[in-house]
Design an enzyme around this catalytic site. Structure first.
Site, PDB file in Angstrom:
ATOM      1  CG  HIS A  44       0.274 -15.188 -22.094  1.00  0.00           C
ATOM      2  ND1 HIS A  44       1.003 -15.547 -23.195  1.00  0.00           N
ATOM      3  CD2 HIS A  44      -1.019 -15.501 -22.379  1.00  0.00           C
ATOM      4  CE1 HIS A  44       0.214 -16.064 -24.111  1.00  0.00           C
ATOM      5  NE2 HIS A  44      -1.017 -16.054 -23.642  1.00  0.00           N
ATOM      6  CB  SER A  75      -2.323 -18.915 -24.613  1.00  0.00           C
ATOM      7  OG  SER A  75      -2.613 -17.737 -25.271  1.00  0.00           O
TER       8      SER A  75
END
Lengths: 507, 539
Positions: free
Chosen positions: A90, A200
């Site tokens: 992502h 992330s």
């Protein structure tokens, strides 16, 4: 079963805010007074950790001929052996330009996505300037950390521009939904270290080894100190999968089964040990077990691991969910199932492959929206991206979306083609109440895929008669009127492409 | 029992995070509310409005000065309005062995047809006890609901003692009120004095009555009503005749929706028949044919007019008459049907054909219907009748009977009905289990045979249901190998367990579950006692 968990957040940061000098100093001070072991790890990390800035272009499902809006995001990643950077999918999905940088190096390097797994939220990047890796220290992998053991999360979360470290312990090891695709569930390790946007793709370390990739968490108002990392078995499976030169993805039994917690059920099925076996509830047509398993079969063992009546097996000394066995397999692998059919024991060997119908309900990336524009009518296949963009309320459409897999709608309709939008023009002036209807046939030819729609409109009958599922009246278009209106509509609505048919989830 | 999907999306399928709230209905009022809900809302409104007007001294006997819109009441009107008090108790569709707590409604009825009282059906839905109260003196008398029509929202009451209404004046029905007419809305003061407020008819057209699917000729009036007590339902007169009956009032727009005279007239005529036949429905869904491309394709001339038949209701008059989806309906009797589905009424002008087939025609009558099929005209004969709610796969409304149920080992099985779905409140279309909402909405398309939908509405946890507590409204398709079309099938199939077990098959995961037949039977008394159930089934 309804998933009661509220939606999880992804952790790539969208903005970088300017920092106050005092905060910078504070972070620096913290590093200076760290213990030896800690300082050692921190130094190594800085030579393996990267910050990833991605400029991406998100598709516009409501105007699918448009290229889409650009936006920026920040995440983290780290070097692994083979001159590669590992990060979350992502962080780099829909990317148009990826730039990475690291501590103590003023230069920025361009990277490209080499492999990306949307079903496990992992991606491997190549850096265009190979000399980047001369000064990097690839990180090594550990195993699954023990519950309650301490871990450290490294990344570039909000709150500053330099490398950040947070600490916590392992709280839970469980199957979780990976919110990137929103449909895939894999092993995930929950930790209570702070994981924030920007973390992330960053490594979670224990004793100098990577034990996970930080990837999602709950926002503070939903749950406190609940962050998740992708554990090494999932990472290793990804790296092994791509070693062939392609990412083949997860394989799947494509069945649903029920736990046999009720002793009456076990007795009725003829299972001698009430603590053994789960009951096959449905077998997906076209899936791995199609034609080999059927509703009513009892699964007693998988690859010689006995299955308990609550759906667990013993694996490497741990009690894990039965699907974990298949989780570790690859395309082309086999699995052996010990079953009870009509109270007789049998063995079934399954050739494993991926499932596709469930992809309808998955977030899709790196693929433009598929559509056909004709007479101002926009036809698009049903998908999660579609539903999210249009926020459709139509009951039939919501039913087709929700029950696509469970009611095997994909057998009749591999693609559910929807009249999603109407660009108003005299030729379609009376068709507005047909919006969001599902196309059944065009000129009496059944429509099962978007290509069927394109093919039907490529023909030249006097009338195009579009019939929809349910009791709506057909939309009728006069061919000469369509031809006359075509350029007018394209010019009026600034449309440069009338269709896009590539990609799609049907095999 | 939790169904564990192997990487399948079953767990995700129930995540409705993309569903949005339906924008509030554009129709006059929240027509999706149940009569109870609407009644309570109105009762609340009335209570507040009344308090605002009178203050706490509601026992004051002096009548207020009539406002400029209020006018003197004729002797005729004076003696025809009576108070009606109803105590209502509906069944709890979640616990069909229970009734909800009783509630009261108070409204006004009007004397009609000699010694009967006309009220709206909403006033006396699920009534346990109805009482008439004379405005002069306050004498009370119990009354029976002789006829009730939920679709047309009308009910007829008869007093226990026929002499009770002596001295009061029964009104005739005037079915001819039209746009521009000035009518009178009647109310009663707290001391029994009748008061009349002038109302202007702003439109007369087919509109939604009490239920989703029912539409009849409706009067819209503009009226600055000041509510007195008991103003739940109000008669509306035209020159001493009953012209309409108030159904809904919006105080902000001062707009009244009223049951029209022709509907009242039809109701009164049908009320004389036993059994009551009500208002027929043609049973077809239609759409306009204004699109010139559609008309060319269907080979229609401009002068043909006509509406496109999308669908015919299973077992309904249109289907029985031979009307098929794809036909274009161009005439009913000698009345032309225009491309919007209207015809020209000699008195009212342009009206929806619904008025022709539901109100002007009566059950048992035949209408000649002309359709165009493949470019050719065909004359068909349509015999009209009304399907009762039990004839539908999913009952659209309750007639006050106890819902059927069957409890097997703790699994509560019921037949799907719309009242069950409406238990989820005004937003039931989104809040109720979506598979069931879908089955109800498209029942005519999905089920062409006569049947009900049997499903598990809840699980009363017992030893026998161990592991099945998480069942989420699955539909029961087979029991012990037998196809299940209604609860009677369930009762039959239970008598024949297979090898001592009940095998239940559902339309969704878990597709198969088992119960020990003997244990279920032995445990039944205990189950009944533990959950205080008056009975384990009601068929």
């Amino acid at each position: 079963m309804p998933n009661a968990n509220p939606p999880l957040q992804r952790q790539a940061s969208g903005t970088v805010s300017p920092l106050m000098p005092i905060v910078r100093c504070f972070v620096a001070v913290l590093l200076l007074i760290a213990t030896d072991a800690f300082a050692q790890t921190a130094v190594d990390i800085r030579r393996g950790l990267v910050r990833i800035s991605t400029t991406s272009q998100e598709p516009d499902y409501k105007a699918p001929w448009n290229p889409g809006a650009t936006s920026g995001g920040l995440g983290a990643g780290f070097a692994v052996d083979g001159d590669r950077i590992l990060t979350n999918a992502h962080v780099v999905s829909n990317a148009r330009f990826i730039s990475i940088d690291r501590e103590n190096d003023p230069q920025r390097y361009q990277a490209i996505v080499q492999f990306i797994g949307h079903d496990c939220d992992l991606a491997v990047l190549r850096v265009l300037d190979r000399s980047f890796f001369k000064n990097t220290h690839p990180l090594g992998f550990g195993g699954i950390p023990a519950i309650e053991s301490p871990v450290s999360v490294y990344g570039y979360p909000i709150g500053g521009e330099r490398l950040s470290v947070t600490r916590g312990i392992v709280s839970r090891i469980d199957f979780q939904t990976y919110s990137h695709s929103a449909v895939d569930q894999h092993l995930a390790v929950q930790i209570d270290a702070a994981i924030n946007p920007g973390n992330s793709g960053g490594p979670v370390m224990q004793n100098g080894k990577v034990v996970g990739v930080a990837f999602q968490g709950y926002s503070g108002d939903v749950a406190q100190n609940v962050g998740y990392m992708i554990p090494t078995p999932v990472i290793q499976r990804f790296l092994q999968d791509i070693s062939s030169g392609n990412y083949d993805g997860y394989v799947d039994l494509s069945i649903s089964y029920t736990k046999l917690l009720n002793p009456a059920a076990s007795r009725a099925l003829g299972i001698s040990d009430p603590n053994e076996g789960v009951l096959v509830s449905s077998v997906s047509a076209g899936g791995s077990c199609a034609g080999q398993l059927q509703k009513g079969d009892v699964l007693l063992s998988i690859d010689d691991h006995p299955i308990s009546s609550d759906g667990f097996v013993q694996l490497d000394g741990e009690r894990v969910d039965m699907p974990e066995i298949v989780e570790r397999k690859f395309k082309g692998d086999k699995v052996r199932l010990g079953i009870l059919r009509n109270k007789q024991k049998e063995t079934v060997d399954i050739d494993l492959k991926g499932a596709w119908p469930y992809l309808l309900q998955a977030n899709r990336y790196d693929t433009p929206p598929r559509f056909v524009l004709f007479a101002g009518l926009v036809f698009q296949p049903l998908s999660k991206n579609f539903m999210d963009a249009y926020q459709v309320d139509d009951l039939r459409l919501r039913y087709y979306y929700t029950s696509f897999v469970s009611d095997e709608i994909y057998k009749e309709h591999p693609e559910v083609i929807v009249l999603s939008n109407i660009l108003p023009d005299p030729i379609n002036a009376y068709l507005s109440n047909l919006r969001f209807q599902i196309v059944d046939s065009i000129n009496d030819q059944k429509v099962r895929t978007l290509r069927d729609v394109a093919n039907a409109f490529a023909q030249k009958p006097d009338f195009y008669v579009i019939r929809f599922i349910g009791s709506s009246r057909p939309a009728v278009l006069d061919r000469s009127a369509v031809e006359e209106a075509r350029n007018r509509i394209l010019a009026n609505y600034n449309v440069h492409t009338e269709q896009y048919l590539e990609g799609g989830i049907t095999p | 029992m939790r169904s564990v999907p192997a990487f399948l999306v079953s767990m995700i399928t129930a995540l409705p995070h993309w569903a949005v709230r339906l924008p509030s209905s554009s129709s006059f009022s929240s027509s999706s509310s149940t009569p109870i809900a609407r009644c309570l809302r109105r009762a609340l409104f009335l209570g507040l409005g009344w308090l605002a007007f009178y203050g706490p001294t509601h026992l004051a006997t002096a009548a207020p000065e009539p406002t400029p819109q209020e006018e003197p009441v004729s002797a005729q009107q004076k003696g025809s309005v009576i108070r009606v008090n109803s105590t209502n108790q509906s069944y709890d569709f979640f616990r069909p062995w229970n009734k909800q707590a009783p509630g009261g409604r108070r409204g006004l009825g009007v004397l009609i047809d000699g010694n009967k009282v006309l009220v709206t059906a909403e006033l006396v839905t699920n009534s346990d006890y109805v009482e008439l109260e004379r405005p002069d003196g306050g004498a009370k008398m119990s009354a029976a609901v002789q006829v009730i029509d939920y679709e047309a929202n009308l009910a007829l009451l008869t007093p226990a003692d026929p002499k009770f209404l002596q001295g009061m004046v029964s009104l005739e029905v005037d079915p001819k009120a039209r746009t521009g007419d000035k009518l009178s809305v009647l109310q009663l003061e707290s001391n029994g004095t009748p008061v009349s407020t002038q109302a202007l008819v702003t439109s007369v057209e087919v509109g939604k009555y009490a239920l989703e699917d029912s539409g009849y000729l409706m009067l819209r009036l503009s009226c600055p009503l000041q509510f007195r007590e008991n103003s739940f339902t109000l008669p509306i007169t035209k020159e001493n005749k009953l012209a309409a009956f108030l159904m809904r009032y919006d105080s902000r727009s001062q707009a009244v929706d009223a049951i029209s005279g022709p509907v009242i007239e039809h109701f009164m005529k049908e009320a004389q028949h036993e059994p009551y036949q009500g208002f027929p429905r043609a049973g077809m869904a239609i759409s306009p044919t204004r699109d010139p491309q559609l008309r060319r394709y269907l080979k229609l001339q401009d002068s043909d007019g006509g509406v496109y038949v999308n669908e015919t209701e299973r077992g309904g008059p249109a289907e029985k008459a031979g009307i098929r989806p794809g036909d274009v309906l161009v005439a009913i009797g000698d009345k032309q049907v225009d491309p919007d589905g209207n015809y020209v009424h000699p008195f009212y002008g342009k009206l929806s054909i619904t008025h022709l087939t539901t109100t002007e025609a009566y059950s048992g009558e035949s209408l000649a219907v002309t359709v165009i099929r493949d470019g050719e005209r065909k004359r068909l004969n349509m015999e009209l009748f009304r399907q009762s709610p039990e004839d539908y796969v999913v009952d659209p409304y309750s007639t006050g009977q106890q819902p059927h149920y069957y409890i097997l080992g703790g699994l509560v099985l019921q037949e799907l009905s719309r009242p069950f779905l409406r238990e989820w409140g005004t937003n039931w279309v989104h809040a109720a289990p979506q598979r069931l909402v879908y089955a109800d909405r498209f029942q005519s398309e999905l089920f062409r045979d006569k049947r009900k939908i049997v499903f598990v509405s809840q699980v009363l946890a017992t030893q026998d249901t161990n592991g099945y507590e998480q069942l989420s409204y699955p539909v029961l398709t087979r029991l012990n190998g037998k196809e299940i079309k209604n609860l009677d099938d369930v009762a039959e199939a239970v008598k024949q367990p297979v090898d001592g077990f009940h095998k239940l098959e559902f339309d969704q995961d878990p597709r198969e579950i088992y119960l020990d037949a003997k244990q279920v039977e032995d445990d039944a008394p205990q189950l009944q006692k533990m959950y205080a159930l008056p009975a384990l089934s009601h068929l």
